[in-house]
Design a protein around this motif. Structure first.
Motif, PDB file in Angstrom:
ATOM      1  N   VAL A  94       0.837  -1.205   0.000  1.00 29.25           N
ATOM      2  CA  VAL A  94       0.000   0.000   0.000  1.00 29.25           C
ATOM      3  C   VAL A  94       0.873   1.256   0.000  1.00 29.25           C
ATOM      4  O   VAL A  94       0.630   2.203  -0.754  1.00 29.25           O
ATOM      5  N   ASN A  95       1.918   1.257   0.837  1.00 28.14           N
ATOM      6  CA  ASN A  95       2.804   2.414   0.918  1.00 28.14           C
ATOM      7  C   ASN A  95       3.523   2.669  -0.403  1.00 28.14           C
ATOM      8  O   ASN A  95       3.721   3.820  -0.796  1.00 28.14           O
ATOM      9  N   TYR A  96       3.931   1.602  -1.072  1.00 28.13           N
ATOM     10  CA  TYR A  96       4.770   1.753  -2.264  1.00 28.13           C
ATOM     11  C   TYR A  96       3.991   2.158  -3.506  1.00 28.13           C
ATOM     12  O   TYR A  96       4.451   2.998  -4.287  1.00 28.13           O
ATOM     13  N   ILE A  97       2.821   1.568  -3.699  1.00 22.54           N
ATOM     14  CA  ILE A  97       2.170   1.751  -4.999  1.00 22.54           C
ATOM     15  C   ILE A  97       0.732   2.254  -4.931  1.00 22.54           C
ATOM     16  O   ILE A  97       0.107   2.469  -5.967  1.00 22.54           O
ATOM     17  N   LEU A  98       0.212   2.496  -3.742  1.00 20.18           N
ATOM     18  CA  LEU A  98      -1.132   3.060  -3.632  1.00 20.18           C
ATOM     19  C   LEU A  98      -1.084   4.558  -3.315  1.00 20.18           C
ATOM     20  O   LEU A  98      -1.749   5.358  -3.976  1.00 20.18           O
ATOM     21  N   PHE A  99      -0.263   4.940  -2.344  1.00 21.52           N
ATOM     22  CA  PHE A  99      -0.254   6.338  -1.911  1.00 21.52           C
ATOM     23  C   PHE A  99       0.557   7.294  -2.793  1.00 21.52           C
ATOM     24  O   PHE A  99       0.074   8.397  -3.090  1.00 21.52           O
ATOM     25  N   PRO A 100       1.786   6.949  -3.233  1.00 21.03           N
ATOM     26  CA  PRO A 100       2.555   7.927  -4.029  1.00 21.03           C
ATOM     27  C   PRO A 100       1.833   8.432  -5.279  1.00 21.03           C
ATOM     28  O   PRO A 100       1.841   9.645  -5.531  1.00 21.03           O
ATOM     29  N   PRO A 101       1.188   7.575  -6.090  1.00 17.70           N
ATOM     30  CA  PRO A 101       0.486   8.115  -7.265  1.00 17.70           C
ATOM     31  C   PRO A 101      -0.642   9.084  -6.924  1.00 17.70           C
ATOM     32  O   PRO A 101      -0.996   9.926  -7.744  1.00 17.70           O
ATOM     33  N   LEU A 102      -1.200   8.965  -5.710  1.00 19.35           N
ATOM     34  CA  LEU A 102      -2.213   9.926  -5.266  1.00 19.35           C
ATOM     35  C   LEU A 102      -1.567  11.191  -4.732  1.00 19.35           C
ATOM     36  O   LEU A 102      -2.015  12.309  -5.024  1.00 19.35           O
TER      37      LEU A 102
END
Length: 309
Positions: free
Chosen positions: A274-282
């Protein structure tokens, strides 16, 4: 019996351990992914439609946000489908595609951030020559280098993984990554390890060094400048610095987990993913949208235009 990567399916066993929180996780993923699509589309449309944003900085930002969409879309639609259907299988073709897209997302983030740091470096240290240095042709060349060359390297890494014979078909992951696929093989690939180190040095370590070098020089110059000049530099560079620090922290956390996951609880895999690929693009479009004055002004103009119609 050895089976090639292209002939079977993998079970993502992490979904079998989610249990009753599956629908909660599905809701969180859906809402954040939807917010990512809306935030990214908003900033990208502003950059595309507003001619005042047709500048190198925003062209590179467009690439950064597009890259985030590629990474998140490679993972979360499949995740939501698994949670809805309760079917944790992914075809090996699909697994290999995820490996390519997720790895490309990671290395392209760093290469794009390095190009953006170079752009800010030129803007601050060569303000009078900025437009002669950052020509439209130069911008296109930098965008090509930041996106296509890393993708070509990653394709090579993915191809090497595709040739490994597999003895196992279960991974405790939310999505497929290169190390997880290699761990399924009957025997590792020495060439694959060397190639992976080359990618790490060229596409992660080198960009990080260039980013740090640029901002150390900028900070040293800023300390000697006036208060108003410092404020202007901070407003110009703070979105990039925040984005770089945020992504670097989650990448380090992810790399640490992938290397030492045997010492960590299995539930940590969900947090890492979740930290790696869910939050940064948002966060990337939100950070730039909130911290960049020109984007805020462009957004305000669009809202006023809509309300006055």
């Amino acid at each position: 019996m050895n089976v090639s990567l292209m002939s079977d399916a993998v079970t993502l066993t992490v979904y079998t351990s989610i249990g009753s929180i599956g629908y909660v996780f599905l809701t969180v993923v859906f809402l954040i992914y939807l917010a990512t699509l809306l935030a990214s589309a908003t900033v990208m449309l502003l950059i595309f439609l507003d001619t005042s944003l047709h500048k190198p900085m925003y062209m590179f930002l467009f690439c950064l946000i597009s890259n985030g969409l590629i990474g998140s879309t490679a993972v979360w639609p499949k995740t939501m489908n698994v949670l809805l259907t309760n079917n944790p299988l992914i075809s090996l073709d699909g697994c290999l595609a995820q490996v390519f897209l997720v790895l490309t997302y990671g290395v392209c983030n760093y290469s794009i951030l390095a190009v953006m740091a170079y752009d800010r470096f030129v803007c601050i240290f060569r303000p009078l020559q900025y437009h002669t240095i950052m020509t439209p042709l130069k911008v296109k060349q930098l965008m090509f280098v930041a996106n296509c060359i890393p993708a070509a390297f990653v394709f090579g890494q993915t191809f090497i993984a595709s040739q490994l014979p597999l003895c196992r078909f279960k991974m405790h992951k939310i999505f497929c990554d290169n190390l997880a696929v290699v761990s399924l093989s009957c025997n590792g690939s020495a060439w694959g390890n060397v190639y992976g180190m080359i990618i790490t040095v060229l596409l992660v370590v080198l960009p990080v060094f260039l980013i740090l070098f640029s901002y150390v020089k900028i900070i040293v110059l800023t300390l000697k400048a006036s208060t108003s000049a410092r404020k202007k530099v901070f407003e110009t560079c703070s979105p990039h610095i925040i984005t770089f620090v945020n992504f670097s922290l989650v990448t380090l956390f992810s790399a640490y987990y992938n290397r030492f996951n045997s010492f960590l609880p299995k539930e940590a895999n969900i947090v890492v993913s979740v930290n790696y690929i869910l939050f940064p693009p948002l966060l990337h479009p939100i950070i730039y949208g909130m911290k960049t004055q020109e984007i805020r002004q462009s957004f305000s103009k669009v809202i006023k235009r809509i309300l006055l119609q």
